[in-house]
Design an enzyme around this catalytic site. Structure first.
Site, PDB file in Angstrom:
ATOM      1  N   THR A   1       0.789  -1.224   0.000  1.00 25.55           N
ATOM      2  CA  THR A   1       0.000   0.000   0.000  1.00 25.55           C
ATOM      3  C   THR A   1       0.829   1.285   0.000  1.00 25.55           C
ATOM      4  OG1 THR A   1      -1.516   1.307   1.370  1.00 25.55           O
ATOM      5  CG2 THR A   1      -0.167  -0.281   2.526  1.00 25.55           C
TER       6      THR A   1
ATOM      7  N   GLU B   1       0.185   3.678   1.763  1.00 20.17           N
ATOM      8  CA  GLU B   1       0.275   4.133   3.152  1.00 20.17           C
ATOM      9  C   GLU B   1       1.681   3.926   3.721  1.00 20.17           C
ATOM     10  OE1 GLU B   1      -2.083   5.416   5.666  1.00 20.17           O
ATOM     11  OE2 GLU B   1      -2.932   6.133   3.808  1.00 20.17           O
TER      12      GLU B   1
ATOM     13  N   TYR C   1      -1.570   0.016  10.506  1.00 22.38           N
ATOM     14  CA  TYR C   1      -1.830  -0.635   9.206  1.00 22.38           C
ATOM     15  C   TYR C   1      -0.608  -0.495   8.299  1.00 22.38           C
ATOM     16  CZ  TYR C   1      -3.698  -1.162   4.438  1.00 22.38           C
ATOM     17  OH  TYR C   1      -3.897  -1.527   3.118  1.00 22.38           O
TER      18      TYR C   1
ATOM     19  N   LYS D   1       1.805  -3.527   6.941  1.00 21.34           N
ATOM     20  CA  LYS D   1       1.942  -3.798   5.504  1.00 21.34           C
ATOM     21  C   LYS D   1       3.399  -3.642   5.066  1.00 21.34           C
ATOM     22  CE  LYS D   1      -2.168  -4.634   3.515  1.00 21.34           C
ATOM     23  NZ  LYS D   1      -2.463  -5.686   2.555  1.00 21.34           N
TER      24      LYS D   1
HETATM   25  P1  NAP Z   1     -11.336  -4.966   1.544  1.00 17.37           P
HETATM   26  O1  NAP Z   1     -12.539  -4.537   0.800  1.00 17.37           O
HETATM   27  O2  NAP Z   1     -11.215  -4.613   2.989  1.00 17.37           O
HETATM   28  O3  NAP Z   1     -11.183  -6.557   1.356  1.00 17.37           O
HETATM   29  C1  NAP Z   1     -10.385  -7.364   2.159  1.00 17.37           C
HETATM   30  C2  NAP Z   1     -11.206  -8.594   2.554  1.00 17.37           C
HETATM   31  O4  NAP Z   1     -10.366  -9.458   3.360  1.00 17.37           O
HETATM   32  C3  NAP Z   1     -12.412  -8.232   3.419  1.00 17.37           C
HETATM   33  O5  NAP Z   1     -13.565  -8.931   2.988  1.00 17.37           O
HETATM   34  C4  NAP Z   1     -11.971  -8.693   4.801  1.00 17.37           C
HETATM   35  O6  NAP Z   1     -13.045  -9.005   5.683  1.00 17.37           O
HETATM   36  C5  NAP Z   1     -11.158  -9.921   4.446  1.00 17.37           C
HETATM   37  N1  NAP Z   1     -10.329 -10.334   5.573  1.00 17.37           N
HETATM   38  C6  NAP Z   1      -9.868  -9.596   6.602  1.00 17.37           C
HETATM   39  N2  NAP Z   1      -9.163 -10.351   7.444  1.00 17.37           N
HETATM   40  C7  NAP Z   1      -9.196 -11.610   6.942  1.00 17.37           C
HETATM   41  C8  NAP Z   1      -8.681 -12.848   7.393  1.00 17.37           C
HETATM   42  N3  NAP Z   1      -7.970 -12.925   8.524  1.00 17.37           N
HETATM   43  N4  NAP Z   1      -8.899 -13.943   6.655  1.00 17.37           N
HETATM   44  C9  NAP Z   1      -9.616 -13.887   5.505  1.00 17.37           C
HETATM   45  N5  NAP Z   1     -10.159 -12.746   5.038  1.00 17.37           N
HETATM   46  C10 NAP Z   1      -9.938 -11.614   5.746  1.00 17.37           C
HETATM   47  O7  NAP Z   1     -10.028  -4.412   0.843  1.00 17.37           O
HETATM   48  P2  NAP Z   1      -9.798  -4.087  -0.728  1.00 17.37           P
HETATM   49  O8  NAP Z   1     -10.048  -2.649  -0.927  1.00 17.37           O
HETATM   50  O9  NAP Z   1     -10.445  -5.101  -1.570  1.00 17.37           O
HETATM   51  O10 NAP Z   1      -8.215  -4.264  -0.795  1.00 17.37           O
HETATM   52  C11 NAP Z   1      -7.615  -5.524  -1.115  1.00 17.37           C
HETATM   53  C12 NAP Z   1      -6.202  -5.550  -0.578  1.00 17.37           C
HETATM   54  O11 NAP Z   1      -5.465  -4.446  -1.116  1.00 17.37           O
HETATM   55  C13 NAP Z   1      -6.097  -5.398   0.942  1.00 17.37           C
HETATM   56  O12 NAP Z   1      -5.023  -6.196   1.366  1.00 17.37           O
HETATM   57  C14 NAP Z   1      -5.765  -3.935   1.148  1.00 17.37           C
HETATM   58  O13 NAP Z   1      -5.026  -3.764   2.351  1.00 17.37           O
HETATM   59  C15 NAP Z   1      -4.916  -3.661  -0.071  1.00 17.37           C
HETATM   60  N6  NAP Z   1      -4.962  -2.282  -0.549  1.00 17.37           N
HETATM   61  C16 NAP Z   1      -6.139  -1.716  -0.892  1.00 17.37           C
HETATM   62  C17 NAP Z   1      -6.162  -0.411  -1.380  1.00 17.37           C
HETATM   63  C18 NAP Z   1      -7.445   0.261  -1.784  1.00 17.37           C
HETATM   64  O14 NAP Z   1      -7.415   1.484  -1.985  1.00 17.37           O
HETATM   65  N7  NAP Z   1      -8.532  -0.447  -1.955  1.00 17.37           N
HETATM   66  C19 NAP Z   1      -4.952   0.282  -1.529  1.00 17.37           C
HETATM   67  C20 NAP Z   1      -3.763  -0.348  -1.162  1.00 17.37           C
HETATM   68  C21 NAP Z   1      -3.772  -1.644  -0.698  1.00 17.37           C
HETATM   69  P3  NAP Z   1     -13.266  -8.142   7.047  1.00 17.37           P
HETATM   70  O15 NAP Z   1     -14.187  -7.050   6.711  1.00 17.37           O
HETATM   71  O16 NAP Z   1     -13.815  -9.135   7.999  1.00 17.37           O
HETATM   72  O17 NAP Z   1     -11.974  -7.537   7.508  1.00 17.37           O
HETATM   73  O1  F7E Z   2      -9.340   7.707   3.964  1.00 18.94           O
HETATM   74  C1  F7E Z   2      -9.687  11.047   5.277  1.00 18.94           C
HETATM   75  C2  F7E Z   2      -8.761  10.074   5.974  1.00 18.94           C
HETATM   76  O2  F7E Z   2     -10.351   5.632   4.896  1.00 18.94           O
HETATM   77  C3  F7E Z   2      -8.863   8.580   2.958  1.00 18.94           C
HETATM   78  C4  F7E Z   2      -7.472   1.773   2.253  1.00 18.94           C
HETATM   79  O3  F7E Z   2      -7.944   1.090   1.115  1.00 18.94           O
HETATM   80  O4  F7E Z   2      -6.271   3.370   0.903  1.00 18.94           O
HETATM   81  C5  F7E Z   2      -7.267   3.239   1.897  1.00 18.94           C
HETATM   82  O5  F7E Z   2      -6.861   3.894   3.092  1.00 18.94           O
HETATM   83  C6  F7E Z   2      -8.563   9.929   3.586  1.00 18.94           C
HETATM   84  C7  F7E Z   2      -7.735   9.855   4.864  1.00 18.94           C
HETATM   85  O6  F7E Z   2      -8.729   5.505   2.974  1.00 18.94           O
HETATM   86  C8  F7E Z   2     -12.972  10.722   6.751  1.00 18.94           C
HETATM   87  O7  F7E Z   2      -8.223  10.638   7.157  1.00 18.94           O
HETATM   88  C9  F7E Z   2     -11.635  12.321   6.191  1.00 18.94           C
HETATM   89  O8  F7E Z   2      -6.810  10.906   4.877  1.00 18.94           O
HETATM   90  O9  F7E Z   2     -10.955   6.357   2.552  1.00 18.94           O
HETATM   91  P1  F7E Z   2      -9.949   6.256   3.612  1.00 18.94           P
HETATM   92  P2  F7E Z   2      -7.198   5.420   3.394  1.00 18.94           P
HETATM   93  O10 F7E Z   2      -6.996   5.655   4.828  1.00 18.94           O
HETATM   94  O11 F7E Z   2      -6.437   6.308   2.463  1.00 18.94           O
HETATM   95  C10 F7E Z   2      -4.982   2.875   1.287  1.00 18.94           C
HETATM   96  C11 F7E Z   2      -4.035   3.073   0.121  1.00 18.94           C
HETATM   97  C12 F7E Z   2      -5.032   1.482   1.811  1.00 18.94           C
HETATM   98  O12 F7E Z   2      -4.097   0.713   1.660  1.00 18.94           O
HETATM   99  C13 F7E Z   2      -6.163   1.160   2.719  1.00 18.94           C
HETATM  100  O13 F7E Z   2      -6.362  -0.253   2.806  1.00 18.94           O
HETATM  101  O14 F7E Z   2      -9.813  10.522   3.966  1.00 18.94           O
HETATM  102  N1  F7E Z   2     -11.013  11.156   5.867  1.00 18.94           N
HETATM  103  N2  F7E Z   2     -12.818  12.086   6.737  1.00 18.94           N
HETATM  104  C14 F7E Z   2     -11.830  10.146   6.190  1.00 18.94           C
HETATM  105  N3  F7E Z   2     -11.695   8.812   6.049  1.00 18.94           N
HETATM  106  C15 F7E Z   2     -12.712   8.022   6.446  1.00 18.94           C
HETATM  107  N4  F7E Z   2     -12.613   6.683   6.295  1.00 18.94           N
HETATM  108  N5  F7E Z   2     -13.843   8.557   7.019  1.00 18.94           N
HETATM  109  C16 F7E Z   2     -14.036   9.903   7.200  1.00 18.94           C
HETATM  110  O15 F7E Z   2     -15.043  10.350   7.709  1.00 18.94           O
END
Ligand code: NAP
Ligand code: F7E
Length: 335
Positions: free
Chosen positions: A124, A126, A147, A151
């Protein structure tokens, strides 16, 4: 044959559709039973659904993983399972870390019983924390949350494992990617769902946290293509996957409200409750390497992503929704 962990999440859904369209058989699991039910429902109109085997399971369960790999012998493993909410990781550091570090068992088990499998790890942006943008594969990592820290440990562990055992394992450094299937705990979907509710009720408020944070938001559908491409290379390698443009949360909010003809200032409140102890200020990736070596380039711009998510959240039956939807459709025709 592909194995997908965390298949019921946002990316799991798009990756399943992509791999089915390429003729794969898929075994996937997730520990979230309600989301698994929804995934089954979403796949129910896909004529290829019988090529997907879904199981409930936990990526931290070594025996379960060993059984699955030994019975399915996957050519490719996509490790998407994670506690992926950054904000929640401050309250749940242990479960976040344990789930992220499950990649260690996955690598060891695969090497032992099915070493030809190619493994993709979802890393990620992050991990960069407050490293100055644009972030590339060579930028410094400076994680600012449990997180991000977890990662990063998983990322470094994977690279070390590959160097030691010469196996095919690689990590995509994925920047934020969204879609109508995004969970509503993430800010993009919280905003589009919130606008849809406000338009429907003709009243209401949206409480958000840090509006100044900037993120590089792409479409999940395109990011899973990058995951697949990374496993088709001759040599495993890490790539930044990003659009190259960042926008503030405030810009996301303003774009959404503008699409329904409203001024966001009338509805949005910034509430300390939703601020995090620390938050990367500006994550904006440079995906030049992915373009050069994978021929991967995102095509869906920010405005189109906001429009698609908002349209999906507007319910079609009410007059207010119809009005807003026609405004959005008109605005998409003019730009
Ligand atoms: P997501 O919607 O949160 O999907 C992850 C799935 O894994 C959820 O259904 C979650 O269920 C399940 N999970 C959690 N813990 C588990 C466990 N111990 N065993 C089996 N399943 C489990 O995330 P996504 O957006 O599809 O992202 C996919 C991957 O890319 C993740 O690893 C995330 O960290 C990474 N990533 C995402 C983004 C993004 O912007 N979407 C960016 C960078 C990296 P629960 O709800 O129970 O946790
Ligand atoms: O926040 C701000 C918050 O929770 C984005 C995950 O997929 O991308 C995701 O992580 C921004 C942050 O995503 C609210 O503080 C303001 O600055 O949508 P988010 P994230 O934290 O960027 C990365 C790449 C991953 O890897 C992660 O798995 O928005 N923010 N107000 C808020 N965020 C949330 N959730 N809720 C608010 O009310």
């Amino acid at each position: 044959m592909a194995l997908i962990t965390g298949i019921a999440g946002q990316d799991g859904f798009y990756l399943t559709e992509l791999l089915l369209s390429k003729g794969y058989l898929i075994v996937g699991f997730d520990n979230h039973s309600e989301r698994m039910r929804k995934l089954r429902l979403r796949l129910s109109d896909n004529p290829l659904r019988s090529r997907v085997l879904l199981e409930l399971g936990d990526v931290r369960d070594r025996d379960f993983i060993a059984r699955l790999i030994s019975s399915s012998k996957p050519d490719e493993i996509y490790n998407l399972a994670a506690q992926s909410h950054v904000g929640d990781s401050f309250q749940q550091p242990k479960v976040t870390t344990d789930t992220a570090l499950a990649i260690k068992d996955l690598l060891e088990i695969s090497l032992k019983i099915h070493p030809v499998a190619r493994i993709f790890q979802a890393s990620t942006s992050e991990m960069f924390g407050d490293s100055p943008p644009p972030q590339t594969e060579r930028s410094d990592f400076n994680p600012l949350s449990p997180y991000a820290q977890a990662k990063l440990e998983a990322h470094e562990l994977l690279i070390e494992f590959r160097q030691k055992h010469s196996c095919y394992a690689c990590a995509g450094i994925l920047f934020n990617h969204e879609s109508p299937h995004r969970r509503e705990e993430f800010v993009s979907r919280k905003i589009t769902l919130g606008i849809a509710r406000i338009v429907s009720d003709n009243s209401g408020q949206m409480r958000l946290g840090n509006l100044a944070a900037r993120r590089d938001w792409g479409h999940a559908k395109e990011y899973v293509e990058a995951m697949w491409l990374m496993l088709q290379q001759e040599q495993p390698e890490e790539f930044v996957v990003a659009t190259g443009k960042s926008h503030s949360v405030e810009e996301f909010v303003a774009s959404g409200f503008a699409l329904v003809g409203e001024d966001w200032h009338d509805y949005v409140v910034s509430d300390q409750k939703f601020f995090r102890p620390s938050d990367p200020p500006d994550l904006c990736g440079d995906a030049a390497e992915a373009y050069r070596k994978l021929a991967w380039q995102p095509k869906i711009p920010f405005g189109e992503l906001v429009r698609e998510m908002l349209l999906a959240d507007l319910r079609p039956n009410e007059p207010a929704f119809r009005r807003a939807a026609s405004m959005i459709l008109n605005s998409s025709r003019t730009n």
